[in-house]
Write a protein that holds these residues in place. Sequence first.
Motif, PDB file in Angstrom:
ATOM      1  N   LEU A 143     -16.910   2.846  29.653  1.00  0.00           N
ATOM      2  CA  LEU A 143     -16.155   1.971  30.422  1.00  0.00           C
ATOM      3  C   LEU A 143     -17.177   1.781  31.503  1.00  0.00           C
ATOM      4  O   LEU A 143     -16.567   0.734  32.467  1.00  0.00           O
ATOM      5  CB  LEU A 143     -14.855   2.258  30.883  1.00  0.00           C
ATOM      6  N   GLY A 144     -18.266   2.224  31.755  1.00  0.00           N
ATOM      7  CA  GLY A 144     -19.300   2.043  32.994  1.00  0.00           C
ATOM      8  C   GLY A 144     -18.799   2.725  34.049  1.00  0.00           C
ATOM      9  O   GLY A 144     -19.168   2.183  35.169  1.00  0.00           O
ATOM     10  N   LEU A 145     -17.870   3.706  34.029  1.00  0.00           N
ATOM     11  CA  LEU A 145     -17.527   4.232  35.284  1.00  0.00           C
ATOM     12  C   LEU A 145     -18.263   5.777  35.365  1.00  0.00           C
ATOM     13  O   LEU A 145     -18.729   6.251  34.297  1.00  0.00           O
ATOM     14  CB  LEU A 145     -15.979   4.712  35.323  1.00  0.00           C
ATOM     15  N   PRO A 146     -18.342   6.345  36.748  1.00  0.00           N
ATOM     16  CA  PRO A 146     -19.104   7.331  36.588  1.00  0.00           C
ATOM     17  C   PRO A 146     -18.261   8.569  36.163  1.00  0.00           C
ATOM     18  O   PRO A 146     -17.295   8.781  36.023  1.00  0.00           O
ATOM     19  CB  PRO A 146     -18.969   7.600  38.338  1.00  0.00           C
ATOM     20  N   GLU A 147     -19.218   9.714  35.419  1.00  0.00           N
ATOM     21  CA  GLU A 147     -18.759  10.828  34.941  1.00  0.00           C
ATOM     22  C   GLU A 147     -18.272  11.613  36.054  1.00  0.00           C
ATOM     23  O   GLU A 147     -18.603  11.684  37.410  1.00  0.00           O
ATOM     24  CB  GLU A 147     -19.799  11.392  34.140  1.00  0.00           C
ATOM     25  N   MET A 148     -17.119  12.610  35.653  1.00  0.00           N
ATOM     26  CA  MET A 148     -16.734  13.515  36.614  1.00  0.00           C
ATOM     27  C   MET A 148     -16.907  14.933  36.274  1.00  0.00           C
ATOM     28  O   MET A 148     -16.797  15.578  35.289  1.00  0.00           O
ATOM     29  CB  MET A 148     -15.497  13.352  36.621  1.00  0.00           C
ATOM     30  N   ALA A 149     -17.532  15.639  37.430  1.00  0.00           N
ATOM     31  CA  ALA A 149     -17.691  17.144  37.439  1.00  0.00           C
ATOM     32  C   ALA A 149     -16.533  17.723  37.641  1.00  0.00           C
ATOM     33  O   ALA A 149     -15.303  17.381  37.989  1.00  0.00           O
ATOM     34  CB  ALA A 149     -18.738  17.499  38.362  1.00  0.00           C
ATOM     35  N   GLU A 150     -16.353  19.083  37.324  1.00  0.00           N
ATOM     36  CA  GLU A 150     -15.324  19.846  37.596  1.00  0.00           C
ATOM     37  C   GLU A 150     -14.962  20.191  39.091  1.00  0.00           C
ATOM     38  O   GLU A 150     -15.904  20.311  39.853  1.00  0.00           O
ATOM     39  CB  GLU A 150     -15.318  21.241  37.010  1.00  0.00           C
ATOM     40  N   TYR A 151     -13.641  19.874  39.402  1.00  0.00           N
ATOM     41  CA  TYR A 151     -13.438  20.168  40.861  1.00  0.00           C
ATOM     42  C   TYR A 151     -12.898  21.521  41.113  1.00  0.00           C
ATOM     43  O   TYR A 151     -12.487  22.351  40.433  1.00  0.00           O
ATOM     44  CB  TYR A 151     -12.356  19.357  41.597  1.00  0.00           C
ATOM     45  N   ASP A 152     -13.608  21.993  42.239  1.00  0.00           N
ATOM     46  CA  ASP A 152     -13.063  23.581  42.763  1.00  0.00           C
ATOM     47  C   ASP A 152     -11.569  23.735  42.857  1.00  0.00           C
ATOM     48  O   ASP A 152     -10.983  23.185  43.669  1.00  0.00           O
ATOM     49  CB  ASP A 152     -13.805  23.707  44.150  1.00  0.00           C
ATOM     50  N   PRO A 153     -11.090  24.536  41.900  1.00  0.00           N
ATOM     51  CA  PRO A 153      -9.498  25.115  42.085  1.00  0.00           C
ATOM     52  C   PRO A 153      -9.207  25.425  43.363  1.00  0.00           C
ATOM     53  O   PRO A 153      -7.845  25.350  43.595  1.00  0.00           O
ATOM     54  CB  PRO A 153      -9.451  25.570  40.964  1.00  0.00           C
ATOM     55  N   ALA A 154      -9.923  26.059  44.169  1.00  0.00           N
ATOM     56  CA  ALA A 154      -9.579  26.585  45.506  1.00  0.00           C
ATOM     57  C   ALA A 154      -9.345  25.433  46.483  1.00  0.00           C
ATOM     58  O   ALA A 154      -8.580  25.761  47.312  1.00  0.00           O
ATOM     59  CB  ALA A 154     -10.478  27.575  46.070  1.00  0.00           C
ATOM     60  N   ARG A 155      -9.510  24.392  45.991  1.00  0.00           N
ATOM     61  CA  ARG A 155      -9.249  23.223  46.846  1.00  0.00           C
ATOM     62  C   ARG A 155      -8.175  22.307  46.481  1.00  0.00           C
ATOM     63  O   ARG A 155      -7.918  21.240  47.101  1.00  0.00           O
ATOM     64  CB  ARG A 155     -10.546  22.450  47.253  1.00  0.00           C
ATOM     65  N   ARG A 156      -7.392  22.771  45.293  1.00  0.00           N
ATOM     66  CA  ARG A 156      -6.292  21.877  44.910  1.00  0.00           C
ATOM     67  C   ARG A 156      -4.938  22.944  44.933  1.00  0.00           C
ATOM     68  O   ARG A 156      -5.155  23.904  44.935  1.00  0.00           O
ATOM     69  CB  ARG A 156      -6.451  22.011  43.347  1.00  0.00           C
ATOM     70  N   GLY A 157      -3.842  22.227  45.064  1.00  0.00           N
ATOM     71  CA  GLY A 157      -2.762  22.768  45.324  1.00  0.00           C
ATOM     72  C   GLY A 157      -2.155  22.961  43.665  1.00  0.00           C
ATOM     73  O   GLY A 157      -2.540  22.539  42.919  1.00  0.00           O
ATOM     74  N   ALA A 158      -0.830  23.599  43.871  1.00  0.00           N
ATOM     75  CA  ALA A 158      -0.171  24.209  42.477  1.00  0.00           C
ATOM     76  C   ALA A 158       0.421  22.938  41.879  1.00  0.00           C
ATOM     77  O   ALA A 158       0.827  21.956  42.852  1.00  0.00           O
ATOM     78  CB  ALA A 158       0.814  25.102  42.814  1.00  0.00           C
ATOM     79  N   ALA A 159       0.677  22.885  40.589  1.00  0.00           N
ATOM     80  CA  ALA A 159       1.496  21.549  40.052  1.00  0.00           C
ATOM     81  C   ALA A 159       2.372  21.976  38.930  1.00  0.00           C
ATOM     82  O   ALA A 159       1.952  23.228  38.579  1.00  0.00           O
ATOM     83  CB  ALA A 159       0.387  20.415  39.917  1.00  0.00           C
ATOM     84  N   ASP A 160       2.976  21.085  38.509  1.00  0.00           N
ATOM     85  CA  ASP A 160       3.921  21.347  37.301  1.00  0.00           C
ATOM     86  C   ASP A 160       3.045  21.403  35.880  1.00  0.00           C
ATOM     87  O   ASP A 160       3.209  22.255  35.207  1.00  0.00           O
ATOM     88  CB  ASP A 160       4.553  20.100  36.983  1.00  0.00           C
ATOM     89  N   SER A 161       1.517  21.100  35.949  1.00  0.00           N
ATOM     90  CA  SER A 161       0.823  21.528  34.843  1.00  0.00           C
ATOM     91  C   SER A 161       0.558  22.974  34.631  1.00  0.00           C
ATOM     92  O   SER A 161       0.279  23.295  33.392  1.00  0.00           O
ATOM     93  CB  SER A 161      -0.563  20.817  35.035  1.00  0.00           C
ATOM     94  N   GLY A 162       0.608  23.797  35.588  1.00  0.00           N
ATOM     95  CA  GLY A 162       1.013  25.188  35.552  1.00  0.00           C
ATOM     96  C   GLY A 162       1.903  25.669  34.545  1.00  0.00           C
ATOM     97  O   GLY A 162       1.438  26.787  34.104  1.00  0.00           O
ATOM     98  N   PHE A 163       2.772  25.264  34.428  1.00  0.00           N
ATOM     99  CA  PHE A 163       4.111  25.706  33.318  1.00  0.00           C
ATOM    100  C   PHE A 163       3.559  25.229  32.007  1.00  0.00           C
ATOM    101  O   PHE A 163       4.278  25.931  30.922  1.00  0.00           O
ATOM    102  CB  PHE A 163       5.124  24.849  33.975  1.00  0.00           C
ATOM    103  N   VAL A 164       2.814  24.380  31.788  1.00  0.00           N
ATOM    104  CA  VAL A 164       2.196  23.958  30.491  1.00  0.00           C
ATOM    105  C   VAL A 164       0.962  24.777  30.008  1.00  0.00           C
ATOM    106  O   VAL A 164       0.720  24.592  28.908  1.00  0.00           O
ATOM    107  CB  VAL A 164       2.321  22.401  29.934  1.00  0.00           C
ATOM    108  N   ALA A 165       0.160  24.956  30.672  1.00  0.00           N
ATOM    109  CA  ALA A 165      -1.160  25.120  30.522  1.00  0.00           C
ATOM    110  C   ALA A 165      -1.512  26.304  29.726  1.00  0.00           C
ATOM    111  O   ALA A 165      -2.445  26.404  29.155  1.00  0.00           O
ATOM    112  CB  ALA A 165      -2.339  25.235  31.876  1.00  0.00           C
TER     113      ALA A 165
END
Length: 431
Positions: free
Chosen positions: A362-384
Amino acid sequence: MRLILTALLCLALPGAAMAQATPAEQTMMQVVEREHDRHIALLERLVNQNSGTLNLPGVRATGEMVRAELEPLGFAVRWVDMSETGRAGHLVATHPGRGRNVLLIGHLDTVFEVESPFQTFERDGSRAVGPGIGDDKGGVVVIIAALRAMQAAGTLDEANVTVVLTGDEERVGSPVAIARRDLVEAGRAAAYALEFENLAIDDGAEFGTVARRSSTNWTLTATGRTGHSSGVFNDTLGYGAIYETARILDGFRRELPEPNLTYNVGVIAGGTPAAIDAEGFNVTASGKTNIVASTAIARGDLRTLTPEQDARVRARMLAIVDDHLPHTDAELAFADTGYPPMAPSEGNRALLARLNAVNRDLGLPEMAEYDPARRGAADSGFVAADVDTLGGLGISGGGAHAEGEWVDLDSLVRQSQRAAVLITRLSLEGA
């Protein structure tokens, strides 16, 4: 009409990217652009409906607004009542198809209750401010916009998609086994899970979220013998509750540090007596300088990256607590309503690679992994633990959980485009 749509799209995308996008994907890109004002209007309506976690009617009303968007797309929508957990409930929408099931995760509630002065959507050009506008009402609109684009392009017809929007992400109901039952079941049935919390951005670059840390509250209660301060440290009185608490917290500070681990102390009180309220937010204490403290209470949180790290750190914390000063005792209790970690995995990284393939096409920039220490918790943790999961697919912005929370409305376009193409590609596997 197709020639007109393609011509319009060529204005927005580089020619090389156009060659990689399928005709259906080109249509989805154009539909998202064309319906941008509609999606902003929907975001405004959602934000102006207060849905603080404890505003149960408000959360249900927000769910009904989302129902009105999903049912015309062919989704079967049901409301899962959660009155037994003290919360409003969850919206679950299903769209059966022949492909692999893709689970889309977001939430209806915000941290801003009805008594908050921050209640209204306000727009200034491409920037908008409002309670929960990014966390997570912007993410909910990204989901709807992507699904509408898929319907317009004909890719939703055979897509196997489940949407779960919880009503208590900001303050999970108890018991958590019931509060997250439906989300966990949906995760176990899915081939992929996509979570639509805020997009991670640093210095203008956009990142993919393949991991999030856990979030669990803990309460430390220390006790000691009380009496005149002239006897402190002796064989009769010992050290008292405040010194025992100080020993334990300093032990945490010195002995626990390791990568991706934090353990904050948010509130503390000690004296004769000291107490904490049922919600765990307010502490009270009284005492005199010449009285050895009988009780001390501290409360904080624990954030870890993997279940193994979580178990190891909890065991070490308990061992530190158990090494008591003379004539004192202490107990460390972990809450049962915490968020498990979304641990990094090869499956999660493979999903990010799939998203980056979409970005290239789509002509958009590629994305690197974000540092998990800089993110809060979320509902995704219940399914991961059960399904490959990618997070942070919602709108971009800042100031979450604070008055002045804002979003970049332009990001609503590219995030919805990315999501529409990614959901299409994942859901049509095996169709």
